[in-house]
Design a protein around this motif. Structure first.
Motif, PDB file in Angstrom:
ATOM      1  N   ILE A 108     -42.174  25.851 128.769  1.00 39.39           N
ATOM      2  CA  ILE A 108     -43.424  25.291 129.272  1.00 39.39           C
ATOM      3  C   ILE A 108     -43.647  25.850 130.669  1.00 39.39           C
ATOM      4  CG2 ILE A 108     -44.702  23.182 129.778  1.00 39.39           C
ATOM      5  CD1 ILE A 108     -42.816  21.763 127.824  1.00 39.39           C
ATOM      6  N   PRO A 109     -44.455  26.887 130.808  1.00 47.50           N
ATOM      7  CA  PRO A 109     -44.572  27.584 132.096  1.00 47.50           C
ATOM      8  C   PRO A 109     -45.455  26.886 133.115  1.00 47.50           C
ATOM      9  CG  PRO A 109     -45.987  28.617 130.486  1.00 47.50           C
ATOM     10  CD  PRO A 109     -45.216  27.540 129.760  1.00 47.50           C
ATOM     11  N   TRP A 110     -46.277  25.938 132.716  1.00 52.65           N
ATOM     12  CA  TRP A 110     -47.239  25.388 133.657  1.00 52.65           C
ATOM     13  C   TRP A 110     -46.689  24.207 134.461  1.00 52.65           C
ATOM     14  CZ3 TRP A 110     -48.001  25.827 128.448  1.00 52.65           C
ATOM     15  CH2 TRP A 110     -47.844  24.672 127.712  1.00 52.65           C
ATOM     16  N   PHE A 111     -45.436  23.786 134.219  1.00 51.46           N
ATOM     17  CA  PHE A 111     -44.838  22.716 134.998  1.00 51.46           C
ATOM     18  C   PHE A 111     -43.519  23.180 135.610  1.00 51.46           C
ATOM     19  CE2 PHE A 111     -47.164  19.889 131.940  1.00 51.46           C
ATOM     20  CZ  PHE A 111     -48.054  19.402 132.871  1.00 51.46           C
ATOM     21  N   ALA A 112     -43.233  22.690 136.800  1.00 47.72           N
ATOM     22  CA  ALA A 112     -41.949  22.925 137.442  1.00 47.72           C
ATOM     23  C   ALA A 112     -41.270  21.581 137.629  1.00 47.72           C
ATOM     24  CB  ALA A 112     -42.140  23.616 138.790  1.00 47.72           C
ATOM     25  N   GLU A 113     -39.994  21.529 137.338  1.00 49.74           N
ATOM     26  CA  GLU A 113     -39.269  20.279 137.474  1.00 49.74           C
ATOM     27  C   GLU A 113     -39.045  19.968 138.948  1.00 49.74           C
ATOM     28  OE1 GLU A 113     -35.177  18.275 135.763  1.00 49.74           O
ATOM     29  OE2 GLU A 113     -35.717  20.301 135.203  1.00 49.74           O
ATOM     30  N   ARG A 114     -39.300  18.734 139.315  1.00 44.93           N
ATOM     31  CA  ARG A 114     -39.025  18.285 140.685  1.00 44.93           C
ATOM     32  C   ARG A 114     -37.686  17.572 140.666  1.00 44.93           C
ATOM     33  NH1 ARG A 114     -44.459  15.529 143.161  1.00 44.93           N
ATOM     34  NH2 ARG A 114     -45.658  17.447 143.296  1.00 44.93           N
ATOM     35  N   LEU A 115     -36.771  18.060 141.453  1.00 43.46           N
ATOM     36  CA  LEU A 115     -35.453  17.444 141.506  1.00 43.46           C
ATOM     37  C   LEU A 115     -35.410  16.463 142.667  1.00 43.46           C
ATOM     38  CD1 LEU A 115     -33.345  20.674 140.907  1.00 43.46           C
ATOM     39  CD2 LEU A 115     -33.997  18.945 139.249  1.00 43.46           C
ATOM     40  N   LYS A 116     -35.198  15.196 142.349  1.00 44.35           N
ATOM     41  CA  LYS A 116     -35.076  14.173 143.378  1.00 44.35           C
ATOM     42  C   LYS A 116     -33.809  13.392 143.107  1.00 44.35           C
ATOM     43  CE  LYS A 116     -39.811  13.400 144.727  1.00 44.35           C
ATOM     44  NZ  LYS A 116     -40.813  12.432 145.077  1.00 44.35           N
ATOM     45  N   GLY A 117     -33.173  12.976 144.172  1.00 47.31           N
ATOM     46  CA  GLY A 117     -31.972  12.168 144.022  1.00 47.31           C
ATOM     47  C   GLY A 117     -32.331  10.736 143.687  1.00 47.31           C
ATOM     48  N   GLY A 118     -31.365   9.992 143.196  1.00 45.13           N
ATOM     49  CA  GLY A 118     -31.596   8.586 142.914  1.00 45.13           C
ATOM     50  C   GLY A 118     -32.012   8.349 141.487  1.00 45.13           C
ATOM     51  N   GLN A 119     -32.086   7.079 141.161  1.00 48.98           N
ATOM     52  CA  GLN A 119     -32.450   6.700 139.807  1.00 48.98           C
ATOM     53  C   GLN A 119     -33.961   6.688 139.627  1.00 48.98           C
ATOM     54  OE1 GLN A 119     -30.793   3.431 137.897  1.00 48.98           O
ATOM     55  NE2 GLN A 119     -29.001   4.660 137.420  1.00 48.98           N
ATOM     56  N   VAL A 120     -34.371   7.009 138.433  1.00 49.14           N
ATOM     57  CA  VAL A 120     -35.791   7.036 138.101  1.00 49.14           C
ATOM     58  C   VAL A 120     -36.070   5.846 137.187  1.00 49.14           C
ATOM     59  CG1 VAL A 120     -37.591   8.383 136.992  1.00 49.14           C
ATOM     60  CG2 VAL A 120     -35.786   9.537 138.246  1.00 49.14           C
ATOM     61  N   PRO A 121     -37.113   5.086 137.459  1.00 45.26           N
ATOM     62  CA  PRO A 121     -37.429   3.950 136.571  1.00 45.26           C
ATOM     63  C   PRO A 121     -37.837   4.446 135.184  1.00 45.26           C
ATOM     64  CG  PRO A 121     -39.151   4.271 138.213  1.00 45.26           C
ATOM     65  CD  PRO A 121     -38.057   5.216 138.560  1.00 45.26           C
ATOM     66  N   PRO A 122     -37.719   3.588 134.166  1.00 44.10           N
ATOM     67  CA  PRO A 122     -38.060   4.023 132.804  1.00 44.10           C
ATOM     68  C   PRO A 122     -39.521   4.432 132.648  1.00 44.10           C
ATOM     69  CG  PRO A 122     -37.287   1.730 132.810  1.00 44.10           C
ATOM     70  CD  PRO A 122     -37.233   2.218 134.209  1.00 44.10           C
ATOM     71  N   ALA A 124     -42.583   5.817 134.984  1.00 44.45           N
ATOM     72  CA  ALA A 124     -42.899   6.294 136.326  1.00 44.45           C
ATOM     73  C   ALA A 124     -44.000   7.330 136.231  1.00 44.45           C
ATOM     74  CB  ALA A 124     -41.652   6.910 136.968  1.00 44.45           C
ATOM     75  N   PRO A 125     -44.715   7.566 137.325  1.00 42.65           N
ATOM     76  CA  PRO A 125     -45.752   8.601 137.311  1.00 42.65           C
ATOM     77  C   PRO A 125     -45.147   9.975 137.008  1.00 42.65           C
ATOM     78  CG  PRO A 125     -45.950   7.238 139.256  1.00 42.65           C
ATOM     79  CD  PRO A 125     -44.667   6.853 138.596  1.00 42.65           C
ATOM     80  N   LEU A 126     -45.884  10.759 136.255  1.00 47.01           N
ATOM     81  CA  LEU A 126     -45.427  12.093 135.872  1.00 47.01           C
ATOM     82  C   LEU A 126     -45.146  12.955 137.101  1.00 47.01           C
ATOM     83  CD1 LEU A 126     -44.925  13.890 133.394  1.00 47.01           C
ATOM     84  CD2 LEU A 126     -47.297  14.620 133.548  1.00 47.01           C
ATOM     85  N   GLY A 127     -45.894  12.723 138.187  1.00 47.22           N
ATOM     86  CA  GLY A 127     -45.704  13.495 139.412  1.00 47.22           C
ATOM     87  C   GLY A 127     -44.336  13.345 140.034  1.00 47.22           C
ATOM     88  N   GLN A 128     -43.598  12.290 139.679  1.00 46.20           N
ATOM     89  CA  GLN A 128     -42.231  12.144 140.197  1.00 46.20           C
ATOM     90  C   GLN A 128     -41.270  13.102 139.508  1.00 46.20           C
ATOM     91  OE1 GLN A 128     -40.759   8.156 140.112  1.00 46.20           O
ATOM     92  NE2 GLN A 128     -42.311   7.397 141.533  1.00 46.20           N
TER      93      GLN A 128
END
Length: 143
Positions: A108-122, A124-128
């Motif tokens: 999927i070339p049109w998105f880049a994964e954003r790496l953030k530390g910590g837990q992610v809620p089940p 959450a906004p796609l932008g996270q």
């Protein structure tokens, strides 16, 4: 490989010919049904805009016992594009996106994964999780 040869090879892996598929579709669904696969289907492939109907593709899937997704891919339908198109439609409210992936090896070339530390809620906004990539002048994707 042109579509007619590709379909011919797929059918041959199941020991079928288009003539036999035509006969089986008539036996199973009836000749007047939308699921009937005509014996001149290869001729229709000579005209690129002509493709089998969704009913005929379902019949091919049923008769050959190959997944519907695989037959749709033969005729250049990509089910993973549906989720992408839903992202482009502006929404007034938050909506849950279908997370099904039909082609596990698709890039999927049109998105880049954003790496953030910590837990992610089940939920959450796609932008996270993802950021948009942009095409540069050379046609390469960049953040």
């Amino acid at each position: 490989m042109d579509r007619a040869n590709q379909v011919r090879q797929i059918l041959s892996t199941r020991g079928l010919t288009l003539y036999r598929v035509c006969q089986q579709s008539a036996e199973i669904f009836g000749r007047s049904s939308g699921f009937y696969v005509p014996h001149n289907l290869y001729y229709d492939f000579c005209n690129p805009p002509l493709i089998p109907t969704i009913h005929q593709i379902i019949a091919l899937s049923h008769i050959t016992n190959y997944r519907l997704y695989d037959w749709l891919a033969v005729f250049r339908f990509d089910l993973d594009q549906i989720s992408r198109l839903r992202l482009l439609i502006p929404r007034q409210r938050t909506t849950l996106l279908d997370s099904s992936v039909y082609d596990l090896y698709a890039w999927i070339p049109w998105f880049a994964e954003r790496l953030k530390g910590g837990q992610v809620p089940p939920i959450a906004p796609l932008g996270q999780f993802l950021g948009r990539q942009r095409l540069d002048v050379q046609g390469n994707y960049s953040r």
